[in-house]
Design an enzyme around this catalytic site. Structure first.
Site, PDB file in Angstrom:
ATOM      1  CB  CYS A 171      56.729  36.208  79.362  1.00 14.32           C
ATOM      2  SG  CYS A 171      57.039  34.450  79.246  1.00 14.32           S
ATOM      3  CG  HIS A 205      55.464  36.931  74.712  1.00 14.26           C
ATOM      4  ND1 HIS A 205      56.558  37.572  75.261  1.00 14.26           N
ATOM      5  CD2 HIS A 205      55.508  35.662  75.169  1.00 14.26           C
ATOM      6  CE1 HIS A 205      57.243  36.725  76.009  1.00 14.26           C
ATOM      7  NE2 HIS A 205      56.631  35.547  75.977  1.00 14.26           N
ATOM      8  CD  GLU A 260      56.646  40.784  73.742  1.00 15.41           C
ATOM      9  OE1 GLU A 260      55.464  40.839  74.137  1.00 15.41           O
ATOM     10  OE2 GLU A 260      57.495  40.004  74.234  1.00 15.41           O
TER      11      GLU A 260
END
Lengths: 721, 226
Positions: B88, B203, B205
């Site tokens: 990002c 993302h 994560e």
């Protein structure tokens, strides 16, 4: 002092006389500014205090009730949850982007001032009809502002509500709620402890923005005011807030500060006076030391509402270390005064004491009114004609009404998964996040049924609290506590005052029954423009928890073939206000029948069944039934192209509202266990159908699934564009 | 040999903690958190530039972070043929540094986009090695400027060198779009020519733990470790 100046400062002449008599001398202009800031509704609750005192605020899990920056409850072990809701209505009408952004900023500061790391935000936003000229502009600006601030600072937005109603045409509402996680042994309070402690200024420099913001928030509006009052709207900088948050949390966790207070409404005035009052001490502040963005007079510094600023008290010996931490985060830091034993508030500027007032007169002697109020008249019993209503039209009415449509257009502008602990995203009955590093989850929901409350403030408020309660129960969360945001029109009108008094009573009754105390809140009065008052809109935010994240229910359909059961008691169609309003059967507020009395014991009984069945892993998915009835709940539950096939005796029943209403999804193999459990508990249920693939069927009539879902998902954006 | 990694934190980073957890939970190795003003970087296998709004994204997303002190070390790390992942805002920083081609401009609808998206791998590299061809991954996005853009010449180079790692695609069910932010050729992630530096807007994560809506984000770390 001339009368005009006093009235301009929002004080009545009687109030001014009280001050004049107490001091036995004339006031400086700065002192008048202080009273203007501290004696308005926003800061001293002069109208609502008498009634707010009656609310239950304590039980075995409350660590901190109302009176601090945020309430805190116990979540076992060393975990505490801090939360609060606050309004930014007037600023958001004048300047929607900055007004709503700073609303989020303010509520986040309230949370981290307590030593808590914010872990979620929610909001409750209300606008006028989309046909009203300004609504699209307000909607775009407010959603953008909320998103901009929260996304940048990196706190997930996990839900809330967004409604449209003509009553908010010229007075939209923006209420922002934040939830934080704090170690119970590391909670910070605003009360200073040591005489001689340094008062330090942390954060953005002070500018002209927001001067008189708090008194503006306590004022009636006319449309011409808009341009004139725009400079009173604060401008937010979420990047600065992120630095401020990290800096403050680092200072607090390393034990370098004693107490802290956010400079919110009424800026340095309110924060320093509150500090002195809580600690029963005095404060001395040298305004020449305040970091400034531009040259300002003492008066302006006192009343500025520049954002991202904190006032803290530290021990002299920590001055150097505090400075070092804040330097790392590139935050302004200045020692501006000290805690004294005088019990007076003293502000100095250019070697002159511009303010020298006893704390007592500002805080303890603040006015408190017992305003006249009327109790609404009893409503007549009316029978409505439902014979002409067709099922297709009822569905179509929902699919063209913004209040029923999928609001992804709003939620997609918010980051809901940052911090990596989000379990349920916005748009479901409650938003849920995990407490970092544990298996515990905390969920929250914001609600208000303004229409119900207009019809019957006491029962309507009970229904509102029950709706929040159901939103949590549906997810298998134990409801714990409440924060409230009481949005009303002018309390000088005894009818409005009556709504305020009765709805607070309703809140009290429900909160006691559910054992969900009110631990924080905010009051926003004078929500009327051009003398058109808003409907009473006391929003509540309720939080609940589960100690085991694996036990949470989803609100979305799980599997084709599973059975759909309905629990609860349907409100009759003559007494389902949203059905009558939104199907255009009753058009005038006078026409509605009185609300059905909500049986809170029944609510609890059904809720306990849902919780027990959830723990038995018998519930595959669950949703509460609210506005739009069973049909609307089923629509919200659709997922992965799964629809439903249901049979009811009268299709209108699918659109009626409920008390203790839940839709539950059960596997066929569990059906017998579930129904015998319910029978044993003496709880009635209806098995209305099952989950099917890509279809919607009502009483054997087939509807085009993709047509309905496309409208449900996309009409919101179409209508508002 | 245990897998070592590091996450850089800039003022305004807000996914640094998420990235640290992601690495700790999945690599089981040493994980360092490095402040942007540091001038040295431990010798690690992978560095992550996390998401967020570094320096408030003032000026241009990622522009100011690309001038931070630590960046020289990050570039050295990449030149050393070790892995560098920008997620990002991290992707935006990598394009600002010049380690990756192209730029990330405003989303096509000019609004922030925070939702689940679907991606699949385009060309194979060490970051997506464990992902099957045509496997659809569900991973959240959260960005204002995620619309990947480059000129035709660069695009051809990216294709010819097989530098496109991920592209947005349609999910299995009816309610999702093919190219959520308007990126050229629906590009969701690209690598450098040597394929040791990856930038991606989604993302991973936020999609690895049991309680997340999807665990597909695991596949990136699993690819690197295997």
């Amino acid at each position: 002092m001339n009368e005009e100046l006093i009235l301009q400062h929002g004080l009545t002449l009687d109030e001014f006389q009280v001050i004049r008599k107490y001091l036995n001398r004339d006031l400086s202009i700065e002192e008048l500014g202080i009273f203007s800031a501290m004696w308005n509704e926003h800061c001293c609750y002069k109208t609502s205090k008498k009634w707010l005192k009656k609310l239950p605020t304590d039980n075995e899990i409350v660590i901190q009730g109302p009176g601090e920056n945020a309430g805190v409850i116990d979540l076992q072990d060393n975990d505490g949850i801090a939360f609060k809701i606050e309004s930014h209505n007037h600023p958001s009408y004048i300047e929607p982007f900055n007004g709503s952004a700073t609303g989020v900023g303010g509520i986040l500061r309230d949370i981290f001032t307590m030593g808590a790391r914010p872990i979620a935000t929610l909001d409750s936003i209300r606008f006028g009809l989309i046909e009203t000229e300004k609504t699209k502009y307000l909607l775009n600006g407010v959603v953008h502002g909320i998103g901009h601030y929260g996304n940048c600072i990196g706190i997930p937005n996990i839900g809330g509500e967004c409604e449209f109603e003509s009553t908010y045409d010229f007075n939209n509402l923006v209420n922002a709620m934040a939830v934080g996680h704090v170690q119970k042994d590391k909670i910070f309070y605003s009360k200073p402890k040591t005489i001689g402690g340094l008062i330090v200024y942390i954060g953005s420099k002070t500018g002209k923005d927001g001067i008189h913001g708090a008194s503006m928030a306590s004022d009636v509006f006319s449309e011409e005011d808009e341009d004139e009052k725009r400079p009173s709207v604060q401008v937010g900088d979420p990047f600065m807030e992120k630095l401020l948050m990290e800096g403050c949390l680092e200072l607090m966790s390393s034990g370098l500060i004693e107490s802290m207070q956010d400079m919110g409404a009424a800026g340095i005035t309110s924060s320093s006076v509150e500090m002195a009052s809580k600690g029963n001490v005095g404060v001395y502040i040298n305004l020449d030391k305040v970091p400034l963005r531009q040259p300002l007079s003492a008066y302006e510094i006192l009343l500025s509402e520049s954002q991202e600023r904190m006032l803290a008290v530290i021990d002299k010996k920590n001055d150097h270390k505090v400075r070092e931490v804040l330097q790392k985060w590139q935050i302004d830091y200045e020692v501006i005064g000290e805690i004294t034993d005088t019990k007076r508030v003293v502000f100095e500027s250019n070697n002159k004491k511009v303010v020298n007032l006893p704390v007592e007169i500002i805080v303890d002697d603040a006015p408190e009114y017992d305003r006249e109020f009327y109790i609404p008249r009893k409503r007549k019993n009316k029978h409505f004609d439902f014979s002409k209503i067709k099922l297709e039209d009822m569905i179509n009415n929902l699919l063209t009404n913004l209040n029923y449509l999928d609001k992804s257009w709003v939620f997609d502008q918010y980051d809901s998964t940052v911090m990596g602990d989000t379990i349920r995203e916005p748009g479901q009955s409650s938003g849920i996040v995990k407490i970092h590093g544990t298996q515990k989850v905390i969920g929250a929901s914001t609600d208000c049924n303004a229409l119900y409350i207009r019809i019957n403030p006491y029962e309507g408020m009970k229904h509102t609290v029950a709706e929040s309660y159901r939103n949590l129960i549906a997810c298998n969360l134990n409801p714990l506590a409440i924060t409230n945001n009481l949005n009303f029109a002018s309390p000088l009108d005894p009818n409005i005052m009556g709504e305020l008094v009765l709805s607070i009573n309703g809140l009290k009754t429900a909160a006691i029954k559910f054992n969900t105390p009110i631990v924080s809140g905010n009051v926003s009065l004078y929500n009327q423009t051009n003398e058109i008052p808003i409907k009473p809109t006391p929003v509540i935010g309720m939080v609940g928890s589960n100690m085991n994240l694996n036990k949470i229910n989803t609100n979305k359909f799980c599997e084709i073939g599973n059975k759909i059961l309905i629990l609860g008691k349907q409100l009759t169609k003559n007494c389902s206000p949203y059905l009558l309003q939104d199907q255009k059967i009753a058009l005038n507020i006078c026409e509605f029948n009185d609300l059905e009395v909500l049986d809170l014991d029944f609510e609890k009984k059904i809720a306990n069944c849902v919780l027990e069945l959830s723990d038995l892993k018998c519930i595959m998915s669950c949703n509460d039934i609210s506005r739009g009835g069973i049909f609307s709940s089923l629509l919200k539950m659709q997922y992965r192209d799964m629809g439903f096939n249901v049979k009811v005796s009268d299709p209108i029943d699918l659109f009626c509202e409920y008390s203790a209403g839940y839709v539950i999804e059960i596997r066929s193999k569990d059906l017998e266990e579930v129904t015998s459990f319910l029978t044993k508990k003496g709880v009635e249920y209806i098995e209305i159908g099952e989950i099917i693939k890509e279809g919607i069927e009502i009483n054997s009539k087939k509807f085009d699934y993709f047509d309905i879902m496309n409208k449900y998902r996309n009409n919101f954006e179409k209508i508002i564009s | 040999m245990s897998f070592k990694s590091a996450v850089i934190t800039f003022p305004g980073s807000n996914c640094d903690r998420d990235a640290l957890c992601y690495l700790k939970d999945l690599t089981k190795g040493e994980v360092h958190n490095i402040w942007h003003e540091e001038t040295s970087l431990p010798k690690v296998d992978l560095v992550i530039l996390p998401g967020g709004f570094s320096f408030g994204d003032y000026l241009r997303s990622g522009a100011m972070a690309s001038k931070s002190k630590i960046i020289d070390e990050v570039v050295k790390h990449a030149n050393d043929n070790r892995y560098l992942l920008g997620i990002c805002n991290g992707f935006q920083i990598l394009t600002e540094i010049g380690l990756l081609e192209g730029a990330l401009i405003r989303n096509k609808k000019l609004k922030f986009l925070g939702k689940n998206c679907f991606i699949k791998k385009k060309f194979k590299n060490n970051f997506n090695f464990s992902i099957k061809d045509n496997q659809i991954l569900q991973i959240p996005v959260a960005h204002n400027e995620g619309n990947f853009y480059c000129d035709t010449e660069t695009l051809n180079l990216l294709k010819n060198n097989e530098q496109i790692a991920f592209e947005y695609c349609k999910g299995e069910f009816s309610n999702n779009e093919e190219n959520i932010n308007g990126s050229i050729e629906a590009i969701a992630g690209i690598t450098n020519k040597k394929k040791n530096v990856l930038g991606m807007m989604p993302h991973p994560e936020r999609a690895y733990s049991d309680f997340h809506q999807s665990q597909d984000g695991r596949l990136i770390i699993e690819s690197l470790i295997s």
